[in-house]
Each structure stands twice: as structure tokens, then as C-alpha cells.
Design an enzyme around this catalytic site. Sequence first.
Site, short mmCIF file in Angstrom:
data_model
loop_
_atom_site.label_atom_id
_atom_site.label_comp_id
_atom_site.label_asym_id
_atom_site.label_seq_id
_atom_site.Cartn_x
_atom_site.Cartn_y
_atom_site.Cartn_z
N ILE A 4 41.60 -38.27 -27.36
CA ILE A 4 42.26 -38.62 -28.64
C ILE A 4 42.99 -37.38 -29.15
O ILE A 4 42.38 -36.44 -29.66
CB ILE A 4 41.23 -39.08 -29.71
CG1 ILE A 4 40.36 -40.23 -29.17
CG2 ILE A 4 41.94 -39.49 -30.99
CD1 ILE A 4 39.16 -40.57 -30.05
N ARG A 5 44.28 -37.35 -28.99
CA ARG A 5 45.10 -36.19 -29.41
C ARG A 5 44.46 -34.87 -28.95
O ARG A 5 44.29 -33.93 -29.75
CB ARG A 5 45.32 -36.21 -30.92
CG ARG A 5 46.14 -37.40 -31.38
CD ARG A 5 46.32 -37.45 -32.87
NE ARG A 5 47.07 -36.32 -33.34
CZ ARG A 5 46.71 -35.54 -34.37
NH1 ARG A 5 45.59 -35.77 -35.02
NH2 ARG A 5 47.47 -34.56 -34.75
N HIS A 65 35.90 -36.83 -25.58
CA HIS A 65 34.83 -37.16 -26.54
C HIS A 65 33.63 -37.83 -25.87
O HIS A 65 33.46 -39.05 -25.99
CB HIS A 65 35.37 -38.08 -27.63
CG HIS A 65 36.35 -37.44 -28.55
ND1 HIS A 65 35.98 -36.87 -29.75
CD2 HIS A 65 37.68 -37.25 -28.43
CE1 HIS A 65 37.06 -36.37 -30.35
NE2 HIS A 65 38.10 -36.58 -29.57
N GLY A 111 38.07 -33.63 -34.46
CA GLY A 111 38.57 -33.90 -35.81
C GLY A 111 39.94 -33.27 -35.93
O GLY A 111 40.80 -33.46 -35.07
N GLU A 112 40.13 -32.49 -36.95
CA GLU A 112 41.41 -31.81 -37.16
C GLU A 112 41.13 -30.32 -37.24
O GLU A 112 40.53 -29.86 -38.21
CB GLU A 112 42.06 -32.35 -38.44
CG GLU A 112 43.52 -32.06 -38.55
CD GLU A 112 44.30 -32.44 -37.28
OE1 GLU A 112 44.94 -31.53 -36.72
OE2 GLU A 112 44.24 -33.61 -36.85
N SER A 113 41.56 -29.58 -36.23
CA SER A 113 41.10 -28.19 -36.13
C SER A 113 41.62 -27.31 -37.26
O SER A 113 40.93 -26.37 -37.67
CB SER A 113 41.45 -27.60 -34.76
OG SER A 113 42.82 -27.69 -34.51
N CYS A 129 37.02 -31.49 -28.20
CA CYS A 129 38.39 -31.71 -28.70
C CYS A 129 38.80 -30.66 -29.74
O CYS A 129 39.04 -29.53 -29.36
CB CYS A 129 38.51 -33.14 -29.21
SG CYS A 129 40.21 -33.73 -29.13
N GLU A 135 30.73 -38.02 -26.88
CA GLU A 135 29.86 -38.64 -27.89
C GLU A 135 30.22 -40.10 -28.13
O GLU A 135 29.46 -40.84 -28.75
CB GLU A 135 29.90 -37.85 -29.21
CG GLU A 135 31.12 -38.06 -30.10
CD GLU A 135 32.37 -37.30 -29.66
OE1 GLU A 135 32.37 -36.71 -28.55
OE2 GLU A 135 33.36 -37.31 -30.43
N ARG A 190 47.71 -27.43 -28.59
CA ARG A 190 47.19 -28.55 -29.38
C ARG A 190 48.07 -29.78 -29.22
O ARG A 190 49.29 -29.68 -29.09
CB ARG A 190 47.13 -28.18 -30.86
CG ARG A 190 46.04 -27.18 -31.17
CD ARG A 190 46.02 -26.87 -32.65
NE ARG A 190 45.76 -28.06 -33.45
CZ ARG A 190 46.05 -28.18 -34.75
NH1 ARG A 190 46.62 -27.18 -35.38
NH2 ARG A 190 45.77 -29.29 -35.38
N1 GLN Z 1 44.57 -32.82 -32.42
C1 GLN Z 1 43.39 -32.31 -33.02
C2 GLN Z 1 43.52 -30.82 -33.31
O1 GLN Z 1 44.07 -30.09 -32.54
C3 GLN Z 1 42.18 -32.58 -32.17
C4 GLN Z 1 41.96 -34.07 -32.00
C5 GLN Z 1 40.53 -34.44 -31.83
O2 GLN Z 1 39.64 -33.66 -32.07
N2 GLN Z 1 40.29 -35.68 -31.49
O3 GLN Z 1 43.02 -30.40 -34.31
#
Ligand code: GLN
Length: 204
Positions: free
Chosen positions: A127-128, A163, A46-48, A78, A165, A99
Site C-alpha cells: 500500500i503506497r 504489510h 501509515g504516513e511517515s 511500510c 499484519e 517513498r
Molecule cells: N507512503 C507512506 C509513506 O511513505 C507509507 C505507506 C504505508 O505505510 N502504507 O509515509
Amino acid sequence: MVIGILALQGNVREHLANLNRHDVQGLPVRLPGDLAGIEGLILPGGESTAMRNLVSSSGLEEPVGDLIRQGLPVWGTCAGVVLLARGGIWSSVDITVVRNAYGSQVFSRLVHEKSTLSETPTPMVFIRSPRITSAGREVEIIAEVEGDVVAVRQGSILLTTFHPELVDHSPFTACFIDMVRARSARPDETPAPGHCPKEAGRTV
Ligand code: GLN
């Protein structure tokens, strides 16, 4: 067996569905009371930064930290990796991360790569993702992609910068479920499941 999923933000539904595919019950964790009875915990992608703030405001920081120290099996995917890496809210695994080191969303990709869990290349969705830039001696390297470490384990904590999942049957999911089973069977031991062979850690 019940595995909790930190459900403040991010890939919660995907992890629930993934556990269901493996005939394991997932329980969304939003408040400290939800931690009672869970045998493992997943910190989703998600978004840490958002997750970090929500963890603090929901009162989960301390009780989850206590459970980690007691050896609860935890799987960070992630953004979950960022929360458990050095400098993260729980700072429980001896790795450093950068990150979003692979660029923005448009550079998301699917890679097939072997790991110590599987001789057959496994699909890995990035994903990112954070990049793991160093790992201490206690850290087992489980998978690498193009020279970058992408999956590690330290004691009862499994980390994947991708990921699992999002794919049907990943050995990384099987590995974590094994870790939880092993710990439930022998609560006083650090889990040493067959799916996750121990390797010497190294600086990456
Ligand atoms: N870029 C996100 C972060 O550092 C992580 C991306 C993800 O969990 N898919 O929060």
C-alpha cells in the site's frame, strides 16, 4: 512477552490484532513511559511524515533511538521502513528508500512471493510502499518481488515494505516474534533466529 507498537498514527489496531492472533500481547506506545518493559517494538505503516512529526513532539525520538542502539528488536512495516532507513528519523538500517515509488493508493496490490523464510509463496500486501533502492553489506535480503528488495534485516531490525499484519499468518510476523524471543532469552547477543537465515547483503 510484550511487544510495543508505536501508536501515534497508522496501522496500530491491525498490528495489535496480528500479535493477538499469535498469542503475543501488544502494547500501544504513545509516550516515553510506555517503553518500560517492552521486549520488541513495531513501527507500523501509515504516513511517515506525520509519524516523524508526532515522534518528535511526543518525546519518543531519543528514548527509542537509545533502545535501538541497545539492540531492542524493532520491526518497521511500510512507513516504519522510511523511519529506519538512511535519512529517516532513526536512520538505523543501511538502506536508501524512495517513498511512494509504486504510485498512489489505487496501485495497492496483493502479491504472493517466496522468501528466505518460506519456500511457499507468502501473501504480501503493498500500500503506497517505499522502494528500497540500495542496501549495504550488513543488510540481509529476505524477500524480493519482481527484482525489488521488499524485506531485509540488519542485526535486530526487520523491515518489510509490505504489510504482514494484514494477513492471517505471515512468516514475517513469526520471524519478528522469534527475534524478540531470542533477544529476551539472551539479552547480550544480537538475535540470530532460525526463521531469519543470514544472507550476504548486496547493492540492489
Ligand atoms: N507512503 C507512506 C509513506 O511513505 C507509507 C505507506 C504505508 O505505510 N502504507 O509515509
